[in-house]
Scaffold this motif. Sequence first.
Motif, PDB file in Angstrom:
ATOM      1  N   THR A  82       0.833  -1.076  -0.137  1.00  0.00           N
ATOM      2  CA  THR A  82      -0.127   0.057   0.116  1.00  0.00           C
ATOM      3  C   THR A  82       0.903   1.189  -0.125  1.00  0.00           C
ATOM      4  OG1 THR A  82      -1.679  -0.968   1.468  1.00  0.00           O
ATOM      5  CG2 THR A  82      -2.002   1.184   1.294  1.00  0.00           C
ATOM      6  N   GLY A 107       2.685  10.622 -10.814  1.00  0.00           N
ATOM      7  CA  GLY A 107       1.588  11.694 -11.010  1.00  0.00           C
ATOM      8  C   GLY A 107       2.438  13.077 -11.136  1.00  0.00           C
ATOM      9  N   ARG A 157       2.273   1.571  -3.629  1.00  0.00           N
ATOM     10  CA  ARG A 157       1.250   2.193  -4.663  1.00  0.00           C
ATOM     11  C   ARG A 157       1.134   3.792  -4.360  1.00  0.00           C
ATOM     12  NH1 ARG A 157      -1.233  -2.933  -3.668  1.00  0.00           N
ATOM     13  NH2 ARG A 157      -2.623  -2.024  -1.978  1.00  0.00           N
ATOM     14  N   VAL A 158       0.934   4.224  -3.152  1.00  0.00           N
ATOM     15  CA  VAL A 158       0.891   5.545  -2.711  1.00  0.00           C
ATOM     16  C   VAL A 158       1.816   6.403  -3.155  1.00  0.00           C
ATOM     17  CG1 VAL A 158       0.296   7.398  -1.013  1.00  0.00           C
ATOM     18  CG2 VAL A 158      -0.960   5.132  -0.791  1.00  0.00           C
ATOM     19  N   THR A 159       3.039   5.963  -2.932  1.00  0.00           N
ATOM     20  CA  THR A 159       4.478   6.682  -2.955  1.00  0.00           C
ATOM     21  C   THR A 159       4.567   6.825  -4.530  1.00  0.00           C
ATOM     22  OG1 THR A 159       5.313   6.025  -1.257  1.00  0.00           O
ATOM     23  CG2 THR A 159       6.701   6.861  -2.524  1.00  0.00           C
ATOM     24  N   LEU A 160       4.412   5.569  -5.356  1.00  0.00           N
ATOM     25  CA  LEU A 160       5.111   5.773  -6.717  1.00  0.00           C
ATOM     26  C   LEU A 160       3.762   6.420  -7.536  1.00  0.00           C
ATOM     27  CD1 LEU A 160       6.437   2.092  -7.524  1.00  0.00           C
ATOM     28  CD2 LEU A 160       7.424   4.320  -6.800  1.00  0.00           C
ATOM     29  N   SER A 161       2.653   6.320  -6.959  1.00  0.00           N
ATOM     30  CA  SER A 161       1.484   7.049  -7.640  1.00  0.00           C
ATOM     31  C   SER A 161       1.551   8.612  -7.497  1.00  0.00           C
ATOM     32  CB  SER A 161       0.035   6.492  -7.179  1.00  0.00           C
ATOM     33  OG  SER A 161      -0.350   5.275  -7.449  1.00  0.00           O
ATOM     34  N   THR A 162       1.996   8.756  -6.264  1.00  0.00           N
ATOM     35  CA  THR A 162       2.246  10.500  -6.305  1.00  0.00           C
ATOM     36  C   THR A 162       3.505  10.973  -6.814  1.00  0.00           C
ATOM     37  OG1 THR A 162       1.132  10.112  -3.805  1.00  0.00           O
ATOM     38  CG2 THR A 162       2.412  12.029  -4.596  1.00  0.00           C
TER      39      THR A 162
END
Length: 216
Positions: free
Chosen positions: A170, A181, A173-178
């Motif tokens: 989790t 992005g 995912r949050v880190t790479l998505s940010t």
Amino acid sequence: MSQQDKMIEELFHNADELTEKQKKIVAAAIESFAEKGFAATSTSEIAKKAGVAEGTIFRHYKTKKDLLMAIVAPTMAKLIAPFVIKDFNKVLNHDFDHFEDFIKAIIENRIKFLKNNMSLFRIVIQEIPFQPELREQFKEHIAQKIIERLRQIVEHYQAKGQIIEMPPDTIIRVTLSTIFGYIIARYLLAPEEEWDDNTEIERTIQFLMNGLSLEK
């Protein structure tokens, strides 16, 4: 020498099994798919860029999809994946004192890499959502190897009491998505905007650390 030429030269540095003609076709396919996308690119354009007859391509590949899968996908497995992972390992193998420093290093490393290899990045962003075979190639040869290393790194900083107890996947995912992005907006969606890169990077890090850090 342009950034595109440097990328191709480095990409094929250890690709002795490819003939010069094959290298030209692969390079032309990468450039064309990155510029116009798979759907809008014709094999005649690729042949012209490569300086070969269109029949040379069709001698081995019956359709444009075959060209994409038989050239670009193996290229990802044999050339792009080691190329990407070797560069990323500069960050993954360094022991930073703080998770925040690790995040900043990832952002700076990926920005440098993508600025120098924008054609490859465009193909990944444009084609993987629509090409299941390429998506599987990416997962097998790049994502799985990097994700496992990232799990170990997240668990390391959790053990040090620097980031919250949450499933590592989790947090990844949050880190790479940010991070991606920001990079996609900066270099693909709105490169013409006036960006204060240092400020945006610091804000991205602050946003992540506000949600993940135990040291508040």
